[in-house]
Every structure is written in C-alpha cells, then in structure tokens.
Design an enzyme around this catalytic site. Structure first.
Site, PDB file in Angstrom:
ATOM      1  N   PRO A  35       6.902  89.242 -41.048  1.00  0.00           N
ATOM      2  CA  PRO A  35       8.137  90.966 -41.309  1.00  0.00           C
ATOM      3  C   PRO A  35       8.912  91.005 -41.272  1.00  0.00           C
ATOM      4  CG  PRO A  35       6.841  91.129 -38.995  1.00  0.00           C
ATOM      5  CD  PRO A  35       6.438  90.691 -39.627  1.00  0.00           C
ATOM      6  N   CYS A  37      12.982  91.829 -42.566  1.00  0.00           N
ATOM      7  CA  CYS A  37      14.314  93.103 -41.915  1.00  0.00           C
ATOM      8  C   CYS A  37      15.080  92.677 -43.540  1.00  0.00           C
ATOM      9  CB  CYS A  37      14.969  93.613 -40.786  1.00  0.00           C
ATOM     10  SG  CYS A  37      13.769  93.843 -39.911  1.00  0.00           S
ATOM     11  N   ALA A  69      10.041  95.274 -39.314  1.00  0.00           N
ATOM     12  CA  ALA A  69      10.025  96.033 -38.315  1.00  0.00           C
ATOM     13  C   ALA A  69      10.384  97.099 -39.038  1.00  0.00           C
ATOM     14  CB  ALA A  69      11.008  95.216 -36.863  1.00  0.00           C
ATOM     15  N   GLN A 111       4.562  96.384 -39.259  1.00  0.00           N
ATOM     16  CA  GLN A 111       5.571  95.760 -37.647  1.00  0.00           C
ATOM     17  C   GLN A 111       5.764  97.256 -37.664  1.00  0.00           C
ATOM     18  OE1 GLN A 111       8.845  93.393 -37.036  1.00  0.00           O
ATOM     19  NE2 GLN A 111       7.173  92.258 -36.007  1.00  0.00           N
ATOM     20  N   TYR A 198      14.143  93.015 -28.703  1.00  0.00           N
ATOM     21  CA  TYR A 198      14.433  94.938 -29.250  1.00  0.00           C
ATOM     22  C   TYR A 198      13.335  95.486 -27.799  1.00  0.00           C
ATOM     23  CZ  TYR A 198      15.590  93.074 -33.617  1.00  0.00           C
ATOM     24  OH  TYR A 198      16.378  92.143 -34.790  1.00  0.00           O
ATOM     25  N   ARG A 246       3.290  90.938 -31.519  1.00  0.00           N
ATOM     26  CA  ARG A 246       4.809  89.818 -31.996  1.00  0.00           C
ATOM     27  C   ARG A 246       5.269  89.672 -30.622  1.00  0.00           C
ATOM     28  NH1 ARG A 246       8.766  87.439 -36.895  1.00  0.00           N
ATOM     29  NH2 ARG A 246       5.956  86.263 -37.573  1.00  0.00           N
ATOM     30  N   LEU A 321       9.030  77.655 -39.081  1.00  0.00           N
ATOM     31  CA  LEU A 321       9.393  75.858 -40.083  1.00  0.00           C
ATOM     32  C   LEU A 321       8.069  75.026 -40.244  1.00  0.00           C
ATOM     33  CD1 LEU A 321      12.204  74.967 -38.210  1.00  0.00           C
ATOM     34  CD2 LEU A 321      12.002  75.881 -40.089  1.00  0.00           C
ATOM     35  N   GLY A 343       7.487  82.798 -43.550  1.00  0.00           N
ATOM     36  CA  GLY A 343       8.954  83.637 -43.317  1.00  0.00           C
ATOM     37  C   GLY A 343      10.330  83.440 -44.793  1.00  0.00           C
TER      38      GLY A 343
END
Length: 388
Positions: A35, A37, A69, A111, A198, A246, A321, A343
């Site tokens: 995910p 944003c 998210a 998510q 978060y 996550r 990575l 990602g």
C-alpha cells in the site's frame, strides 16, 4: 505394494513463480504490491488516478495489489487527500478498483488505518508538515487530532487529545464498519495498519503511549487496543478470506517498541485469526511514514520477517529494498517470509513481477497481458534476427 506418490509438477519451479493459497484465496504468485499513499482522493473517494495507478500493477503481474492506507474515520486521515471508508458513498469507487484488479488476475487487498497524532498533515510535496494557515486558505484547514496520550509527534505539531474509553469504543466500531464496507466493495484481503507511527502503532510503542488505565503501561496493556481492533475486523471478515496486519517490527529507538515485542504481539494476532504479519519498521518519530535514522541496504528488514515467522508461528511478508527477482526468490527459499512486498521498485517498474518471472523462469512473454505480450515477443524475434 503401495504406489509411489505422484511427482509434484511444480517442484522445480521457482517459488516466486508459484501460486500461494491463503485460506480460500489463491494468489497467482507471492508478489504483493505494498500500500502506497497517493494523497489524491477527494472527500475520501477513489478516482481515475487510483484506477490507473493500481491497475498497472495488476497488469504487471503482481499476485496481490494492496490499496493504500484507507482512513476508517474522517479525523483519521493523514492528509486531506487520503482515501476513506468511513461512509457508504466511498464504496463505489473502490468497488470498481477491486473488480478491475480481479479481472486483471490480481487479488485485491486494502489497508485500513487511522493516523492518530500524525493526522492533519500536508501532502509530502506540499511540505509534509502540519496543516496551517496557508493550507486553510486553499480550502484544506487542519482538524483536531487524537492519540493514546497528549504527546505531539514533533515540535510544532498539534497536541493530540487523549482518547477516552468512549472514544476507543467508537474507533473499534469505525474499523468494524470500514471492514464491512471493504467487503461490500469486493476486496479479498484486508490489512490492519499497526505501523509507521500511526494510531495503532502509537498505542503499541511506549514512546507515544503513557497511559495508566489498562490501555498502556506494560506490553499487554499497550497491545490491548490494537488487539481489540484486530478482533473486531476478523469477526466481520469472512472465514475464507485472509487478514494481514502491518507492523513496525522495531522503532529503532532505545526505549521504544522492539522485535521481541513484535514476536509476542504477532502470537496474539495469530491466535485471533490473523494470517500474515507484514513486517516493516520505523516511523514513530518524524512525519515520514518510515522515518528512522538507520543505515538502509537491500533487504534490511527481511530478518524481522524471518524471526517472526519462526518464533511466532505465523506467515510473514517481507518488505523494504527488495530490488530484483533473485533477491526475492532467495528470501522465499531461505524461509524468511511467505510473501514479498514491492513498493517503490514497482513505482519505477510496474512490470516488476513480470520481469522477475522472466529472470527466474524464462518463458519469454508468457504471462504478459496478451495486448502487450504479442508485440513484445515480435520485437524480441526481430532483435534476435539483427545481423552482428
């Protein structure tokens, strides 16, 4: 005399090219798009940007594509541009995306999160700071933020209101409602966001949680609210569909959340019916989602996935990575994780899964969308015929 067992026709196939079954859901391969944003929603609703952004990853061969998210309350948005599922009007846009991803062969995941004290922030390209007067002048004023304790994320940021018992109960219901809407929208996998500083991560970490009321203090107290949320989501998510969580496996800060804490928390999540722990890290200090003053190298978070898989007895997903197919295959072969999440490499190359398949399995352009594969195969033949 007993007959010999039938040979497994996939035995010599790289793991990165094999399907993966989770409950009643099967991914065509263990590659998941993380995910990420986009900060491009209007009133929490998905639009054309989200369709194109996510669709290209499904066309690129990923086994699952995870929607960014998505806020369970309006107050829980990171920025004014976050997706949301706090209202039924947000279902249709996401329903179209889930259907599109499915039609393109990828499992649709989403998510669900709440930013807590990191809410009401600017988009990264607008400064990444707290919303202020200049943002209000263009129609994006700040809104009040909440957290486990009245501790701002950084100097100059809002002081969050400490959530009381009624506020906590309301948020459990908000997650339950958002999960129900995600199901109605057609998603196969739901992920609970307990990472990157978060709200749920704020409850887990002693750096953000100073409560003394049973929702703070020792590890059990700090895990209590995230586990209540996880139980509520699992209760409404069908038994044949997987649930991920996550986490930030460590805060990378003395006195903060540790990998040992993550192992214990993952065991509790396993016992609630969570299927996969998505192993990220950092984000507790600073406004960046994964901020941490640590050296980064290819696969720097993979050992967290390996340890949690071994010690908590739950499937894991490695992220961070992972640069090419051979690296991803080694992670799976070594038993470090069951899934690999891509990602930023996918942002640079939306066809990363297809290129990884070619790297490991050959097969030319088998598996590519027909509309593109025949062109590329023709080009490859022409290039092969070039004179030296």
């Amino acid at each position: 005399m007993e007959s010999a067992p039938a040979a497994d026709p996939s035995a010599g196939t790289p793991l990165l090219c094999r399907p993966v079954a989770l409950r009643g859901t099967t991914l065509r391969n263990p590659i998941v798009i993380s995910p990420m944003c986009q900060y491009s929603a209007v009133d929490g609703e998905a639009g054309d940007w989200h369709r194109v952004h996510l669709g290209r990853f499904a066309m690129g061969g990923a086994g699952m594509v995870m929607v960014e998210a998505t806020a369970v309350t309006e107050q829980g948005r990171i920025t004014p541009g976050d997706l949301g599922l706090w209202d039924d009007r947000q279902i249709p846009g996401l329903r179209g995306i889930a259907a599109m991803l499915t039609a393109l062969g990828a499992v649709p995941g989403i998510q669900l999160g709440h930013a807590g004290r990191k809410a009401a922030s600017q988009r990264p390209w607008q400064g990444h700071g707290p919303l202020g007067a200049a943002d209000a002048a263009r129609g994006e004023p700040p809104w009040p933020v909440v957290g486990p304790s009245p501790l701002p994320v950084a100097d100059g940021w809002q002081l969050p209101a400490e959530l009381d018992r009624a506020g906590l109960a309301a948020l459990v219901e908000a997650w339950r409602g958002a999960a129900t809407r995600a199901l109605e929208a057609g998603f196969e996998v739901v992920e609970l966001h307990c990472a990157h500083g978060y709200l749920l991560h704020q409850f887990l970490s002693p750096l953000a949680n100073r409560r003394t009321d049973g929702y703070g203090g020792d590890l059990a107290g700090r895990c209590r609210f995230p586990l209540e949320v996880a139980a509520a989501v699992r209760a409404v998510w069908p038994a044949d569909r997987p649930m991920f969580v996550r986490i930030s496996a460590t805060d990378w800060i003395d006195g903060g959340w540790t990998i040992e804490d993550s192992v214990a928390f993952s065991r509790d999540l396993r016992d609630l019916g969570v299927d996969v722990i998505d192993c990220s890290s950092g984000g507790m200090t600073g406004v960046s989602a994964t901020a941490a003053a640590i050296p980064r190298h290819p696969g720097f978070q993979v050992p967290f996935a390996g340890r949690i898989r071994r010690e908590a007895g739950i499937a894991t997903m490695a992220v961070g990575l992972i640069l090419d197919g051979r690296q991803a295959e080694a992670i799976l072969r070594d038993g470090q994780a069951n899934l690999v999440a891509i990602g930023r490499e996918a942002l640079a190359d939306p066809n990363w899964p297809l290129h990884a398949r070619q790297q490991l399995c050959g097969g030319g352009f088998d598996g590519w969308p027909e509309q593109a594969g025949w062109w590329l195969a023709r080009r490859a033949r022409a290039l092969d015929r070039r004179p030296d």
